[in-house]
Write a protein that holds these residues in place. Structure first.
Motif: not given
Length: 158
Positions: A17-28, A30-37, A82-85
């Motif tokens: 679970m920690n591997r998942l969330t650490d990697a996910f939020y690293t990506h998020a 840097q993501d143009e859609i999610l970074a503002p969130v 939060i938007t649907e996108r």
């Protein structure tokens, strides 16, 4: 006593679970859609989400015990618009990250995992919107195998 593991156990417990969330939020971040969130996200956020998801999937009830349970999680989404996108991108990126960090790929696990991720993100969308439902002290939902438990060779339940 059941020999069927919880979803949390099947996926690899706290370490997975920690591997998942650490990697996910690293990506998020840097993501143009999610970074503002997640701009200004607390550095502990990935760990808090790991604790939440752990409880949801049958692990320790630590989010309830130490972080305020469902009511606290719901209030974190109020007014976020939060938007649907963004919701869909969150789901897609989390599923891609699950592959990246080596979570189980069997259809039983992925079906239940995807079911909760879809449901949970849709609830986040509702709570973040203009007319959220009342935030109450409901218990954290605990997801189980549902229709198809994992196949375990020589399981006495088969």
């Amino acid at each position: 006593m059941s020999t069927t593991p919880t979803i949390y156990e099947w996926m690899g417990g706290a370490e997975a679970m920690n591997r998942l969330t650490d990697a996910f939020y690293t990506h998020a971040l840097q993501d143009e859609i999610l970074a503002p969130v997640f701009a200004g996200m607390d550095s502990e956020h990935p760990q808090h989400v790991a604790v939440w998801l752990s409880e949801v999937f049958g692990g320790p009830a630590d989010y309830t015990a130490h972080h305020g349970g469902h009511q606290h999680m719901a209030t974190k989404h109020l007014g976020r618009a939060i938007t649907e996108r963004q919701r869909r991108r969150w789901v897609d990126l989390l599923m891609d990250t699950a592959d990246e960090v080596g979570l189980p790929t069997d259809p039983e696990f992925r079906g239940v995992f995807a079911y909760y991720i879809e449901w949970g993100t849709r609830m986040a969308l509702i709570y973040s919107g203009p007319n959220p439902p009342p935030v109450d002290a409901a218990k954290i939902p605990v997801w189980s195998w549902g229709q198809t438990p994992p196949w375990i060779p020589n399981n006495p339940q088969d």
